[in-house]
Scaffold this active site. Structure first.
Site, PDB file in Angstrom:
ATOM      1  N   LYS A 109       0.747  -1.174   0.075  1.00 49.23           N
ATOM      2  CA  LYS A 109      -0.013  -0.134   0.026  1.00 49.23           C
ATOM      3  C   LYS A 109       0.848   1.177   0.098  1.00 49.23           C
ATOM      4  O   LYS A 109       1.891   1.246   0.262  1.00 49.23           O
ATOM      5  CB  LYS A 109      -0.865  -0.199   1.146  1.00 49.23           C
ATOM      6  CG  LYS A 109      -2.053   1.088   0.976  1.00 49.23           C
ATOM      7  CD  LYS A 109      -3.220   0.250   0.420  1.00 49.23           C
ATOM      8  CE  LYS A 109      -4.399   1.072   0.202  1.00 49.23           C
ATOM      9  NZ  LYS A 109      -5.621   0.131  -0.430  1.00 49.23           N
TER      10      LYS A 109
HETATM   11  P1  NAD Z   1     -13.522   7.718  -2.636  1.00 46.98           P
HETATM   12  O1  NAD Z   1     -12.582   8.848  -2.250  1.00 46.98           O
HETATM   13  O2  NAD Z   1     -14.226   7.571  -3.878  1.00 46.98           O
HETATM   14  O3  NAD Z   1     -14.789   7.908  -1.552  1.00 46.98           O
HETATM   15  C1  NAD Z   1     -14.794   8.005  -0.169  1.00 46.98           C
HETATM   16  C2  NAD Z   1     -16.098   8.623   0.166  1.00 46.98           C
HETATM   17  O4  NAD Z   1     -16.230   8.652   1.667  1.00 46.98           O
HETATM   18  C3  NAD Z   1     -16.427   9.911  -0.087  1.00 46.98           C
HETATM   19  O5  NAD Z   1     -17.540  10.058  -0.766  1.00 46.98           O
HETATM   20  C4  NAD Z   1     -16.165  10.872   1.236  1.00 46.98           C
HETATM   21  O6  NAD Z   1     -16.889  11.931   1.150  1.00 46.98           O
HETATM   22  C5  NAD Z   1     -16.773   9.703   2.194  1.00 46.98           C
HETATM   23  N1  NAD Z   1     -16.504   9.907   3.516  1.00 46.98           N
HETATM   24  C6  NAD Z   1     -15.409  10.459   4.036  1.00 46.98           C
HETATM   25  N2  NAD Z   1     -15.345  10.619   5.447  1.00 46.98           N
HETATM   26  C7  NAD Z   1     -16.781  10.197   5.657  1.00 46.98           C
HETATM   27  C8  NAD Z   1     -17.432  10.218   6.893  1.00 46.98           C
HETATM   28  N3  NAD Z   1     -16.981  10.427   8.103  1.00 46.98           N
HETATM   29  N4  NAD Z   1     -18.877   9.751   6.896  1.00 46.98           N
HETATM   30  C9  NAD Z   1     -19.399   9.469   5.567  1.00 46.98           C
HETATM   31  N5  NAD Z   1     -18.556   9.405   4.310  1.00 46.98           N
HETATM   32  C10 NAD Z   1     -17.222   9.895   4.600  1.00 46.98           C
HETATM   33  O7  NAD Z   1     -12.737   6.300  -1.881  1.00 46.98           O
HETATM   34  P2  NAD Z   1     -13.370   4.739  -2.561  1.00 46.98           P
HETATM   35  O8  NAD Z   1     -12.275   4.504  -3.258  1.00 46.98           O
HETATM   36  O9  NAD Z   1     -14.520   4.556  -2.826  1.00 46.98           O
HETATM   37  O10 NAD Z   1     -12.841   4.212  -1.126  1.00 46.98           O
HETATM   38  C11 NAD Z   1     -13.812   4.055   0.072  1.00 46.98           C
HETATM   39  C12 NAD Z   1     -13.052   2.923   0.958  1.00 46.98           C
HETATM   40  O11 NAD Z   1     -13.212   1.591  -0.042  1.00 46.98           O
HETATM   41  C13 NAD Z   1     -11.709   2.813   1.437  1.00 46.98           C
HETATM   42  O12 NAD Z   1     -11.507   2.285   2.672  1.00 46.98           O
HETATM   43  C14 NAD Z   1     -11.096   2.116   0.483  1.00 46.98           C
HETATM   44  O13 NAD Z   1      -9.673   1.692   1.157  1.00 46.98           O
HETATM   45  C15 NAD Z   1     -11.786   1.020   0.053  1.00 46.98           C
HETATM   46  N6  NAD Z   1     -11.920   0.321  -1.248  1.00 46.98           N
HETATM   47  C16 NAD Z   1     -11.572   1.205  -2.349  1.00 46.98           C
HETATM   48  C17 NAD Z   1     -11.424   0.233  -3.374  1.00 46.98           C
HETATM   49  C18 NAD Z   1     -11.345   1.017  -4.691  1.00 46.98           C
HETATM   50  O14 NAD Z   1     -11.102   0.377  -5.889  1.00 46.98           O
HETATM   51  N7  NAD Z   1     -11.774   2.430  -4.778  1.00 46.98           N
HETATM   52  C19 NAD Z   1     -11.069  -1.241  -3.335  1.00 46.98           C
HETATM   53  C20 NAD Z   1     -10.778  -1.550  -1.998  1.00 46.98           C
HETATM   54  C21 NAD Z   1     -11.255  -0.900  -0.948  1.00 46.98           C
END
Ligand code: NAD
Length: 426
Positions: free
Chosen positions: A116
């Protein structure tokens, strides 16, 4: 807590993500009766790189950013893991996320280890030029560590396909050959895969539906709430709605919205596209992001950040299934409470593994220079996720533990086997 503060946190609770990752590992390693020497090898990151990244900002001044890349384990194949840009990134958070990647790749049985990366920055307050210069400097600094057969970055919170394109270009320029296989989550026209953008959410919805089947929940009358309306959360909401779920609440960093009759997800997506947030969406009442977690629903999808379900609010969770699209949203103390309440938690290393699975497909397509249609990608993804759900469910039953511990037992067993066969060199 590494990211966004929640007012309900209990300060006595362990919230350091790396110590949480270690304790999750220890619980499963103990049940597996893993020998102490091997346990010591597997719980630590193999390489941890800390960087100072000077970047000329648009003002003309130089700002030095802190960045990290951690490779946790490569016993089963090249390291794989996303890059996060966020003001609350920390070295310990990156180490935790790297180890979760190792267990995640092993849970879904793809031939990668875990890594990561992260940079402490707020991309929402940076210009495109500043972001490009920061990304290229970071890519240059890690370019001796990464590579299609070494370590393959991907997007995570607040990073996207454009950032992957800059990393791919910087790596290619410094290595003298175009190298699309060095990152995944690239634009399609640079060797990205069809279906990668939706893959995390699609995988999460596949396992949530399997869990509903196991628990006898009828999808036609099922309800869901989603915390975090970014890449993973918004697409999960769309795909859950398509599967028949009524989405009654969602939230993002600016707050939550509720409509017990069901939100119109397509209009909400258009609204978010226009305004940048779900806050203020008409036809829904305003609620807090914490309250979204506590609604009575069949499936709750935490899709924001770590430590959202803690000892402080676990008793108030009323979902039947928690499908962790986010990494690390539930603390170990909360896990114990949810398990006692009979709530099935589909752990992050299973529930959000669709992203890395299609990243693996993207890497395979890049190396073969042979690209698949979206239907092919989604069919293969469903097969991998269905098998992983069954493997985890069977292991959890066999050891009489929750699904998270079952997934860890399965994953650690696979990584331990690979490590033992390779041996410790020299
Ligand atoms: P992203 O940046 O697209 O979205 C994150 C979202 O969370 C945003 O809408 C933000 O406004 C919201 N957020 C932040 N703080 C918040 C709070 N306190 N309450 C409610 N909403 C809040 O990121 P993503 O890629 O969708 O990733 C989100 C999670 O999924 C992370 O933990 C990431 O590690 C995990 N993840 C993502 C992927 C991927 O392919 N994108 C893969 C595996 C895991």
């Amino acid at each position: 807590m590494a990211l966004t503060a929640s007012p309900v946190l209990d300060t006595a609770e362990e919230l350091n993500p790396f110590r949480i990752a270690m304790s999750q590992f220890d619980t499963a390693a103990e049940l597996l009766r893993l020998e102490p020497d091997l346990r010591e090898v597997l719980r630590r990151p193999r390489r941890s790189l800390s960087l100072s990244l000077p970047v000329r900002m648009d003002s003309g001044k130089i700002h030095v950013f802190d960045g990290y890349r951690v490779q946790h384990n490569n016993s089963r194949g090249p390291c794989k893991g996303g890059i996060r840009y966020h003001p609350n990134v920390s070295f310990d958070e990156v180490k935790a996320l790297a180890s979760w990647m190792t267990w995640k790749c092993a849970t879904v049985n793809i031939p990668f280890g875990g890594a990561k990366g992260g940079i402490i920055c707020d991309p929402r307050k940076m210009s495109k030029g500043e972001l490009e210069r920061l990304t290229r400097r970071y890519a240059y600094e890690i370019s001796d560590l990464i590579g299609p057969d070494r370590d393959i970055p991907a997007p995570d919170v607040y990073t996207d396909s454009q950032i992957m394109a800059w990393i791919m270009d910087t790596y290619s320029m410094t290595h003298g050959a175009s190298s699309p296989g060095v990152v995944t989550g690239k634009p399609i026209w640079l060797g990205g895969s069809e279906g990668r953008n939706e893959a995390t959410a699609r995988g999460c919805v596949f396992v949530a539906r399997r869990a509903c089947e196991v628990l006898g929940i009828d999808l036609k009358n099922a309800t869901a709430a989603v915390q975090g309306f970014g890449n993973a959360g918004s697409i999960a909401a769309r795909l859950l709605a398509k599967s028949g779920f009524k989405i009654i609440a969602v939230s993002d960093s600016r707050g939550g919205i509720l409509n017990r009759k069901g939100l119109d997800v397509a209009s909400l997506l258009a609204y978010k596209e226009k305004t940048g947030s779900v806050a203020g969406f008409s036809g829904a009442e305003k609620i807090s992001s914490e309250a979204v977690l506590e609604l009575e629903v069949d499936v709750l999808v935490p899709a924001a950040l770590e430590n959202q379900i803690t000892r402080a609010n676990a008793e108030k969770i009323r979902a039947k299934i928690v499908a962790e699209a986010a990494n690390g949203p539930t603390t170990p103390a909360a896990d114990t409470v949810l398990h006692k309440k009979g709530i099935m938690v589909l752990p992050d290393i299973l529930a959000n593994a669709g992203g890395v699975t299609v990243s693996y497909f993207e890497w395979v397509q890049d190396l073969a220079e042979d690209f698949w249609e979206e239907g092919e990608v989604n069919r293969r993804l469903e097969k991998v996720m269905g098998k992983a759900f069954d493997d985890v469910h069977r292991t959890a039953k066999e050891y009489a533990v929750d699904m998270r511990t079952g997934a860890y037992i399965l994953a650690i067993g696979r990584v331990a086997k690979a490590t033992q066969s390779r041996g410790i060199w020299p």
